[in-house]
Every structure is written in C-alpha cells, then in structure tokens.
Scaffold this motif. Sequence first.
Motif, PDB file in Angstrom:
ATOM      1  N   LEU A 107       0.759  -1.365  -0.185  1.00  0.00           N
ATOM      2  CA  LEU A 107       0.252   0.128   0.022  1.00  0.00           C
ATOM      3  C   LEU A 107       1.153   1.315   0.288  1.00  0.00           C
ATOM      4  CD1 LEU A 107      -2.756  -0.847   2.661  1.00  0.00           C
ATOM      5  CD2 LEU A 107      -3.432  -0.641  -0.085  1.00  0.00           C
ATOM      6  N   SER A 108       1.902   1.078   1.025  1.00  0.00           N
ATOM      7  CA  SER A 108       2.835   2.862   0.682  1.00  0.00           C
ATOM      8  C   SER A 108       2.944   2.468  -0.391  1.00  0.00           C
ATOM      9  CB  SER A 108       3.628   2.115   1.881  1.00  0.00           C
ATOM     10  OG  SER A 108       4.875   3.334   1.890  1.00  0.00           O
ATOM     11  N   ALA A 109       4.034   1.671  -1.612  1.00  0.00           N
ATOM     12  CA  ALA A 109       4.984   1.906  -2.489  1.00  0.00           C
ATOM     13  C   ALA A 109       3.627   2.014  -2.803  1.00  0.00           C
ATOM     14  CB  ALA A 109       5.236  -0.082  -2.471  1.00  0.00           C
ATOM     15  N   THR A 110       2.459   1.437  -3.072  1.00  0.00           N
ATOM     16  CA  THR A 110       1.589   1.914  -4.076  1.00  0.00           C
ATOM     17  C   THR A 110       0.417   3.791  -4.425  1.00  0.00           C
ATOM     18  OG1 THR A 110       0.305   0.196  -4.135  1.00  0.00           O
ATOM     19  CG2 THR A 110      -0.877   2.007  -5.406  1.00  0.00           C
ATOM     20  N   ALA A 111       0.662   3.685  -2.876  1.00  0.00           N
ATOM     21  CA  ALA A 111       0.453   5.166  -2.524  1.00  0.00           C
ATOM     22  C   ALA A 111       1.545   6.227  -2.723  1.00  0.00           C
ATOM     23  CB  ALA A 111       0.132   5.817  -1.043  1.00  0.00           C
ATOM     24  N   GLU A 112       2.964   5.814  -2.791  1.00  0.00           N
ATOM     25  CA  GLU A 112       4.333   6.737  -3.668  1.00  0.00           C
ATOM     26  C   GLU A 112       4.949   6.634  -4.644  1.00  0.00           C
ATOM     27  OE1 GLU A 112       5.080   8.892  -1.191  1.00  0.00           O
ATOM     28  OE2 GLU A 112       4.822   7.844   0.455  1.00  0.00           O
ATOM     29  N   LEU A 113       3.798   5.689  -5.355  1.00  0.00           N
ATOM     30  CA  LEU A 113       3.703   5.832  -6.927  1.00  0.00           C
ATOM     31  C   LEU A 113       2.603   6.279  -7.675  1.00  0.00           C
ATOM     32  CD1 LEU A 113       4.788   2.205  -7.192  1.00  0.00           C
ATOM     33  CD2 LEU A 113       6.290   3.903  -8.193  1.00  0.00           C
ATOM     34  N   ALA A 114       1.478   6.275  -6.709  1.00  0.00           N
ATOM     35  CA  ALA A 114       0.717   7.192  -7.631  1.00  0.00           C
ATOM     36  C   ALA A 114       1.262   8.500  -7.177  1.00  0.00           C
ATOM     37  CB  ALA A 114      -0.935   6.990  -7.157  1.00  0.00           C
ATOM     38  N   SER A 115       1.388   9.120  -5.835  1.00  0.00           N
ATOM     39  CA  SER A 115       1.768  10.416  -5.949  1.00  0.00           C
ATOM     40  C   SER A 115       3.272  10.938  -6.770  1.00  0.00           C
ATOM     41  CB  SER A 115       1.986  10.565  -4.322  1.00  0.00           C
ATOM     42  OG  SER A 115       3.498  10.773  -3.953  1.00  0.00           O
ATOM     43  N   LEU A 119       0.284   1.940  21.002  1.00  0.00           N
ATOM     44  CA  LEU A 119      -0.938   1.105  21.272  1.00  0.00           C
ATOM     45  C   LEU A 119      -2.123   2.528  20.298  1.00  0.00           C
ATOM     46  CD1 LEU A 119      -0.709   0.877  25.408  1.00  0.00           C
ATOM     47  CD2 LEU A 119      -0.326  -0.537  23.506  1.00  0.00           C
ATOM     48  N   ARG A 120      -1.471   2.698  19.660  1.00  0.00           N
ATOM     49  CA  ARG A 120      -3.003   3.671  18.537  1.00  0.00           C
ATOM     50  C   ARG A 120      -3.384   2.533  17.834  1.00  0.00           C
ATOM     51  NH1 ARG A 120       1.253   6.643  16.257  1.00  0.00           N
ATOM     52  NH2 ARG A 120       0.803   8.705  17.721  1.00  0.00           N
ATOM     53  N   PRO A 121      -4.565   2.331  17.726  1.00  0.00           N
ATOM     54  CA  PRO A 121      -5.697   1.511  17.000  1.00  0.00           C
ATOM     55  C   PRO A 121      -5.119   1.562  15.143  1.00  0.00           C
ATOM     56  CG  PRO A 121      -6.651   3.460  17.839  1.00  0.00           C
ATOM     57  CD  PRO A 121      -5.146   3.699  18.198  1.00  0.00           C
ATOM     58  N   ALA A 122      -5.352   0.260  15.317  1.00  0.00           N
ATOM     59  CA  ALA A 122      -4.652  -0.181  13.417  1.00  0.00           C
ATOM     60  C   ALA A 122      -5.232   0.542  12.869  1.00  0.00           C
ATOM     61  CB  ALA A 122      -4.208  -1.236  13.818  1.00  0.00           C
ATOM     62  N   GLU A 123      -6.378   0.869  12.790  1.00  0.00           N
ATOM     63  CA  GLU A 123      -7.286   1.561  11.758  1.00  0.00           C
ATOM     64  C   GLU A 123      -6.207   2.536  11.388  1.00  0.00           C
ATOM     65  OE1 GLU A 123      -8.740  -0.083  14.447  1.00  0.00           O
ATOM     66  OE2 GLU A 123      -9.867  -1.322  13.897  1.00  0.00           O
ATOM     67  N   GLU A 124      -6.331   3.953  12.784  1.00  0.00           N
ATOM     68  CA  GLU A 124      -5.375   4.440  12.326  1.00  0.00           C
ATOM     69  C   GLU A 124      -4.480   4.800  11.372  1.00  0.00           C
ATOM     70  OE1 GLU A 124      -5.354   7.632  15.873  1.00  0.00           O
ATOM     71  OE2 GLU A 124      -7.240   6.570  16.618  1.00  0.00           O
ATOM     72  N   VAL A 125      -3.731   3.655  11.424  1.00  0.00           N
ATOM     73  CA  VAL A 125      -2.751   3.677  10.292  1.00  0.00           C
ATOM     74  C   VAL A 125      -2.689   3.300   9.424  1.00  0.00           C
ATOM     75  CG1 VAL A 125      -0.502   1.746  10.991  1.00  0.00           C
ATOM     76  CG2 VAL A 125      -1.307   2.986  12.561  1.00  0.00           C
ATOM     77  N   MET A 126      -3.738   2.138   9.784  1.00  0.00           N
ATOM     78  CA  MET A 126      -3.787   1.875   8.208  1.00  0.00           C
ATOM     79  C   MET A 126      -5.148   2.425   7.219  1.00  0.00           C
ATOM     80  SD  MET A 126      -2.554  -1.338   8.160  1.00  0.00           S
ATOM     81  CE  MET A 126      -2.483  -2.039   6.563  1.00  0.00           C
ATOM     82  N   ASP A 127      -5.401   3.259   7.956  1.00  0.00           N
ATOM     83  CA  ASP A 127      -7.047   4.020   7.064  1.00  0.00           C
ATOM     84  C   ASP A 127      -6.588   5.063   6.390  1.00  0.00           C
ATOM     85  OD1 ASP A 127      -8.623   2.523   8.290  1.00  0.00           O
ATOM     86  OD2 ASP A 127      -9.942   3.617   9.050  1.00  0.00           O
ATOM     87  N   PRO A 128      -5.748   5.826   6.413  1.00  0.00           N
ATOM     88  CA  PRO A 128      -4.972   6.263   5.544  1.00  0.00           C
ATOM     89  C   PRO A 128      -4.070   6.240   4.529  1.00  0.00           C
ATOM     90  CG  PRO A 128      -3.921   6.933   7.528  1.00  0.00           C
ATOM     91  CD  PRO A 128      -4.591   5.476   7.846  1.00  0.00           C
ATOM     92  N   LEU A 129      -3.228   4.694   5.300  1.00  0.00           N
ATOM     93  CA  LEU A 129      -2.773   3.991   3.667  1.00  0.00           C
ATOM     94  C   LEU A 129      -3.560   3.586   2.679  1.00  0.00           C
ATOM     95  CD1 LEU A 129      -0.269   1.584   4.796  1.00  0.00           C
ATOM     96  CD2 LEU A 129       1.156   3.373   4.043  1.00  0.00           C
ATOM     97  N   LEU A 130      -4.565   2.680   3.222  1.00  0.00           N
ATOM     98  CA  LEU A 130      -6.280   2.991   2.431  1.00  0.00           C
ATOM     99  C   LEU A 130      -6.611   4.185   1.136  1.00  0.00           C
ATOM    100  CD1 LEU A 130      -7.573   0.121   4.556  1.00  0.00           C
ATOM    101  CD2 LEU A 130      -5.934  -0.295   2.375  1.00  0.00           C
ATOM    102  N   GLU A 131      -6.631   4.611   2.390  1.00  0.00           N
ATOM    103  CA  GLU A 131      -7.333   6.166   1.716  1.00  0.00           C
ATOM    104  C   GLU A 131      -6.082   6.592   0.735  1.00  0.00           C
ATOM    105  OE1 GLU A 131      -8.173   8.799   4.327  1.00  0.00           O
ATOM    106  OE2 GLU A 131      -9.403   7.491   5.553  1.00  0.00           O
ATOM    107  N   ARG A 132      -5.273   6.896   0.662  1.00  0.00           N
ATOM    108  CA  ARG A 132      -4.322   7.648  -0.950  1.00  0.00           C
ATOM    109  C   ARG A 132      -4.574   6.301  -1.696  1.00  0.00           C
ATOM    110  NH1 ARG A 132       1.803   7.980   1.646  1.00  0.00           N
ATOM    111  NH2 ARG A 132       2.031   9.315  -0.439  1.00  0.00           N
ATOM    112  N   VAL A 133      -4.643   5.423  -0.997  1.00  0.00           N
ATOM    113  CA  VAL A 133      -4.317   4.084  -2.678  1.00  0.00           C
ATOM    114  C   VAL A 133      -5.643   4.195  -3.709  1.00  0.00           C
ATOM    115  CG1 VAL A 133      -2.955   3.205  -2.290  1.00  0.00           C
ATOM    116  CG2 VAL A 133      -4.761   1.877  -1.837  1.00  0.00           C
TER     117      VAL A 133
END
Lengths: 345, 345
Positions: A14-22, A52-66
């Motif tokens: 997801l991170s690679a995809t987000a950066e490539l897109a940007s 102890l941050r909710p996983a969604e708070e970390v994963m959602d921004p990644l998902l949104e970016r792609v």
Amino acid sequence: MNPILVLGGGPAGLSATAELASLGAPTLLVERESYLGGNPKRWHYSLLAPDLRPAEEVMDPLLERVTGRPEVELRLGTTLTKAERTATGFSVALRSADTTVTREVSAVVLATGFDHFDSRRKFEYGYGRYPDVLDFKELEGMIHDDKVLRPSDGRPPKRIAWILCVGSRDVQVGNPWCCRMGCAVSIKQAVEIRQKHPEIDAYVYYMDIRTYGLWEDLYWKSMQEYGVKFIRGRIGQVTVAEGGSRLIATGEDTILSRPTEVPFDMIVLASGMEPGTGTKQAAELFGVPVGPEGFLTPRLSDLNPVDSGIPGVFFAGAATGPKAIPDAVTEGMGAALRAFQYARR
Amino acid sequence: MNPILVLGGGPAGLSATAELASLGAPTLLVERESYLGGNPKRWHYSLLAPDLRPAEEVMDPLLERVTGRPEVELRLGTTLTKAERTATGFSVALRSADTTVTREVSAVVLATGFDHFDSRRKFEYGYGRYPDVLDFKELEGMIHDDKVLRPSDGRPPKRIAWILCVGSRDVQVGNPWCCRMGCAVSIKQAVEIRQKHPEIDAYVYYMDIRTYGLWEDLYWKSMQEYGVKFIRGRIGQVTVAEGGSRLIATGEDTILSRPTEVPFDMIVLASGMEPGTGTKQAAELFGVPVGPEGFLTPRLSDLNPVDSGIPGVFFAGAATGPKAIPDAVTEGMGAALRAFQYARR
C-alpha cells in the motif's frame, strides 16, 4: 510508461502504491485476497505496539491514499502466474477466478509479506485441541471488542499466560529466526488486558525479551505500571488439569533452574512469521534468490533491503524477513522511489 | 526550486542526498564534521552485522553517489544556527569557521544521527582508567587491522569478555532504551576474533540477546560454530587483580543465581546510542517535538518514521531512535521522496 506492478496489498505494498501514485506513475496493485490491508486487516489487529494506537488509525490513511486514484489500477483476488522479461520491463500473466490476462509492466515491487506460523504445528501446546489455548491473533479481536473470555465456558479468565516464540527461534519446526514483534505484541496485549481488567493476572514466558530500540519502554511499563509478570523459561507442554477446566503449562524456569508446572485459565501463543504464500512463487517467477529461511534476499542486506540486484525488481516489507509495520511502510517508500527511477530511466 | 537541505552526512543523510540527486533535485548537504560517512567512518567500523561485509563495501557506494554530482552542494565543517519558515520553505543560517551564510531551502531532511554513549560515564567498569577495558568501537579498529592485543602490555589476550548494554537499558545513567545493535555487533566481533584466533576464549555477558529477525542466525552460529560463550548476568564492577595484569568482572549470573567473579585479559564494553549532538539543536530550530529519550518524534511512529508532521520537515535514520545501517538508508530514501514531493508541490 507501462504501469509499475506492486504485488501485495499489505502495509508495504500500500505504501509503495501510494508513493508511486503521488509521483504520477501508473501503478497496478495486485492482491491475491479479496481485500486490501494484509495481515493487519486479515487478523483484525487491535492496538499496535509500541504506542497502542488503533490499527485503523495507521491502516486507514494508507488505504485512503490508494483508493479512487486515477493512477492506480487495483486487482483483488488476483495472482501472478507468469513473468517474462521484455525490452521495457516485464510481461506478466494475472489470473483472477478463471480468467487470465497478460499485461506489460515497467518494473515490479514485490511486497508479498508474511504468513503467521500455524500454531497447530506446535502440537504440544494443544492449539486446535484445547479451546482455551489461543493464538495471539485471536486475542487481538477479543481485546478489540473487550470480550476477553474463555472460549470453553464463556467465563472471564483469572490467569493468562503468553508463550513467546511459537514457531520462532525453534529449529524443531524449521524456523530458527526471530519474528521481531512477538515480544512487543504479547506485552502490549498483557498491558491492554491489565489496563481494563487489573483482576486478571498476566504471565509472559520468554527466552529473551526483544523490545528493541525505544520499544523497551513498553517492557518496563508493563512490569512497573501494569504488574505483568515475566518468567524466563521454555514451556514444553500444555495439558488440561483433571476435571478439564484449567490448563497446565509445564516447562523449566531457567532463572530459578527448576521445573515449573503452573495452572492457567487461558494460554496465548505468540505465533511467528513465515515467508508469505506469494513470496516463493514470486521468487521463482522473477528469478530472485531466496535465503535458507525462504525470505527474499536483497543484493546487499547490510546496505538496504529494497534493492534486489535484479534490474526492475524491488522489495518492500516482510517479504525479505520479519518486520514491524513502520519499517514495512518505509521500505514501501524506498521501493517506490527505486522502481519509479528504473521505470523512467 | 530552492535546494532541499539534508542535515547530517551519515548513512541516512547520504542515502537521502543520493536519492534527491537522482530525482534531479538540488540538494544542500550539511555536515558538522570535516568528513562524510557519520559514525561508521568516524569509528572505523570493520565488518558489519549480520553478514560480516566490510563497512567500506556498504559505505563507499553511498559516498560515490553523492560526490561530484552537479545537483549536490556539499558543506563540511558546517553547522546550522538559525531556521525561519518562509513562504517557500525555510531560510537557514549556516556557520563554518567564522563565516555565516544565509540560504533559502525548500524542505529539510533531519539526519542528525546518534552519538555512542561515553563509556567513562559507567565509571564502575573502569573505562579510561584500565587500559585493557575497551569500548567496542575501539575493538573494531583492532579487528580490522588484525591486531587484537592488550593495550597495557601489547600481549595477545587469552580471554575476552563483552559486557552488553553499557549505557543502554540502564535507568541509572538515564538511558532506559535499547541500542538495537549492541548484541549483534558484539557477537559479530566475538565471531571475527574466534575465526582468526580460536585460542582466544570469548564470553558475552547479557540481559537479553536481541538478535532480532534474521540476525538470530548470527547468534546461533556464534555458539555452535565458533564456541562463543554466553552468560546471562549483569556485571556490577570491573577491578584489577592483584599484580595488575588481569581484569576481574564481578556480578551475578542470573541463570545460576550466584555471584560471579571471573578474570579476563580484556573487557569490551558495548556502548549504547544516544541522540546525536545536532539532534537537540535541530529540534529546537525547526520546532520538532522530542521524546523523553531526546530522539525526534515522528508524527505517527506506528506508521512511518520519516514524516515529522511539520510541513517541509522530514526525518531519516537514528535521529528518531537507535537504528541499524540498512534501516537508516531506507529511511533516507523515504525522506528524500517525501521532501521532493513537498518541495515541488
């Protein structure tokens, strides 16, 4: 430019995809499952270590970016079945359901990730036979819903033990390596449970506590603020006590140098990391060397883990070895940059 | 585009600079020392853990990628003394010798790194007082030149002990965190010495062995193939035996639960990592939050370590916490990408 192929939709992919897109690069994201998010999504990770941050708070921004980006073509439920080098990159065959399509891509990021060790293979711990022996992935969901109850009778446990290194650092099961996150995740779970339910006793059986770097803070807090107890020793076997309501952990306390046999209401297995299902296949298709552990081997592992040494092929995340999420995400950035440079060369 | 400022010429800063240059971005690399290469260069690292590859083989390609490139302006022996936000980035003051110049930059990568813990602060180990008590950085040079000899009398040692976690995991000296590489580097040194001089006995005193991930292989090999001996325990004090030719390590063996007092010819201290000299200053100049340990705090440490959360400011390497070289290099790539995107927005 032909699209850049990213294989795997976990944190690294997801991170690679987000950066490539940007960067404006057309990107083809292929994921064998029917959803994005990798293991964190699959196993419903609750809070992430060490903060102890909710996983969604970390994963959602990644998902949104792609998602919904014009540069990104997403193919879920799809596997790679062929890869051939061409003058401009690779020609790859993608299979989903019973259709196979061929596509030209300019570079490849292999982000095929890891699989959790199947705790049933460590049969002496009774996972799959005793309902109150859980894999720590299952406990994540229980903690998330604040329903930490014994599966056998629905009662709240009074004493929980974590057994670290299940399918890790274990030559017997063929996994001599360390999973890198079992200590931190187990300790985090014990802290979460003690925070909400201080009446539950938490014991962690360990060989070495590997809360490396700044994660050490979590280890100390767990002892000093939350009273989590640590026992240095290897549990050899889990059995059920007469009457059947409690589990017995048998092993050796290597600090007290004596055998230990302790009853628990619930036992949690910190299952290790193995190379992902797609990793071996991807290695074969692209001719990438694989180490004795089955993970992809970077060209210079002492320099950086994203360069494969094979033109146009780059790595990101746990495909090259056990890795925590932030490192996988950072490697996604590095691999994106390298793949972009290669594709536009 | 105004240049992107990279602060720090260690592995992370070199990696960031190399990637920025390859993206065609004008880059201003500022290093307070008179040379590039950071701690690996400063302390003449020998072979790198875990693959025992010569440090030069890892560092030289990084150095080559930044030298003589038209995109890179290099300023050695230079420190940052002022930073002010402008409409397009930052205006920074750079001081070298007695000259100060002001420059406009479009984004900043803080790669200010770490300092090794000063082993003299752990005075009970006698570093600086007993010539045969070495810091493990000094042993690197000896191994490199294959001249592992006692500084006191020039004789080859028969028994060497490594004390891990010197200035790490130690509340007493104010450094509760783990340095992340002390175990692996010490084990690597013991292996190197046993490879060339099997007549020298090697003992490692440890609390937990943290050869995380695939580094575990090094730990097992050191025991099985090279006969390195591991003693779980904390050494409280190092003294000199009567007569003055041998060192005595006094402490507790926490597995045998008994006091231990063992003579050695040489004792090697695995000194920890502290925030780099420039890190605190950079944090103040750019308004970056710093954690209780003094390292820079990423916005979401669970997501990635390169985004500061402050527009135009990015992190790479040990400035955010102890880190091995490949992770620092990968973060350099990530920070370069982010800074590039920001600068050309």
